[in-house]
Design an enzyme around this catalytic site. Structure first.
Site, mmCIF file in Angstrom:
data_model
loop_
_atom_site.group_PDB
_atom_site.id
_atom_site.type_symbol
_atom_site.label_atom_id
_atom_site.label_comp_id
_atom_site.label_asym_id
_atom_site.label_seq_id
_atom_site.Cartn_x
_atom_site.Cartn_y
_atom_site.Cartn_z
ATOM 1 N N GLU A 3 -8.684 3.785 0.332
ATOM 2 C CA GLU A 3 -8.632 2.273 -0.011
ATOM 3 C C GLU A 3 -9.819 1.710 -0.640
ATOM 4 O OE1 GLU A 3 -7.419 0.658 4.143
ATOM 5 O OE2 GLU A 3 -6.607 2.474 4.608
ATOM 6 N N LYS A 58 -7.219 -0.351 -5.106
ATOM 7 C CA LYS A 58 -7.267 1.130 -4.951
ATOM 8 C C LYS A 58 -7.435 2.012 -6.306
ATOM 9 C CE LYS A 58 -4.521 0.513 -0.755
ATOM 10 N NZ LYS A 58 -3.507 0.944 0.121
ATOM 11 N N ARG A 110 -0.261 14.617 -6.662
ATOM 12 C CA ARG A 110 1.118 15.084 -6.637
ATOM 13 C C ARG A 110 1.634 13.639 -6.715
ATOM 14 N NH1 ARG A 110 1.401 20.063 -8.409
ATOM 15 N NH2 ARG A 110 -0.033 21.470 -7.212
ATOM 16 N N ARG A 259 4.608 1.988 9.243
ATOM 17 C CA ARG A 259 3.146 2.403 9.190
ATOM 18 C C ARG A 259 2.806 2.584 10.513
ATOM 19 N NH1 ARG A 259 0.760 0.977 4.272
ATOM 20 N NH2 ARG A 259 2.076 -0.075 2.695
#
Length: 269
Positions: A3, A58, A110, A259
């Protein structure tokens, strides 16, 4: 996922380590991590320099001497390591940038990416991001204007990058805890006093996290004593069942819009 504090820590440390150092080459083992042909990517970088490193939300922006910008988003599982080949962690790297005998390894890309853009292209890509919460221009008055008319819950709104830039799962929970507000609260239910507590908590938590190098504990280089030191200072994140540091009640974990979310049901209201 890294973050704002993690990426700001990377920015500060990499500025010292690689800014203005000649780039002697590059390797690409996963072309999907790029938006250009790997041969072109390597050709553009070789003999170039990173003249400045910036952060937006970010993302990291590596500004090249030739005018292009490398836009990095590590996404889930991505991190970096800088050092000699023999010091490299035993992990697969998708992109490597060479600075003579030292190398910058991009690991776990990835889902993340390292894209090459012109400056106008970068500005377009980042144009939908919300305000930077640590900028001097981000005042309480501006924060109140963002809240006006919104009725979502606090956790989901804080991690919405079009609302504010750079806050994710970890720091949204830490901010709500410091403010003493439940992350499940509706924005429309917040009083002016609670809004102010929330605004102050955003700055407090993010600045403290930057001071202690964020919570991701993979070192950037051998001997790195900063990166990841905030993990031990998290009050609620990943602390399910542990006693609340404020009141002693066990911390709870739930899910909000898929989340994970950690909080104290006793002293957050």
């Amino acid at each position: 996922m890294p973050e704002l504090p993690e990426m700001e820590t990377y920015r500060q440390q990499l500025t010292r380590l690689i800014q203005n150092s000649p780039i002697t080459g590059a390797e690409v083992t996963r072309p999907k991590s790029l938006n250009v042909d790997p041969d072109r990517f390597i050709q553009k970088l070789t003999g170039n320099r990173i003249v400045r490193i910036e952060r937006r939300a970010k993302h990291l922006l590596f500004l090249l001497g030739s005018g292009e910008v490398l836009l990095l988003h590590l996404m889930l599982g991505g991190w970096m390591f800088y050092g000699a080949e023999e010091a490299k962690p035993d992990r697969t790297s998708q992109v490597v940038i060479h600075f003579g005998a030292q190398h910058l390894y991009f690991i776990g890309l990835r889902l993340g990416y390292l894209h090459m853009h012109t400056i106008p292209e970068v500005e377009k890509v980042l144009s939908k991001l919300g305000p930077e919460p640590l900028e001097p221009s981000f005042t309480f008055t501006r924060f109140q204007s963002l809240l006006k008319g919104k009725n979502g819950n606090l956790k989901v709104t804080l991690v919405d990058q079009s609302f504010l830039s750079g806050i994710g799962n970890c720091y949204s929970d830490e901010i709500c805890f410091i403010a003493g507000i439940l992350p499940l609260r509706k924005l429309s239910s917040l009083t002016t006093e609670e809004q102010n507590r929330l605004f102050q908590a955003i700055r407090t938590v993010l600045l403290e996290a930057i001071q202690y190098g964020g919570y991701i504990d993979e070192p950037l280089f051998v001997g790195d004593r900063l990166t990841g030191k905030f993990d031990a200072k998290c009050r609620v994140y990943d602390r399910e069942g542990e006693p609340c540091l404020r009141c002693g009640h066990p911390l709870l974990k739930t899910e909000i819009s898929s989340r994970k979310c950690f909080y104290c049901a006793n002293c957050q209201s």
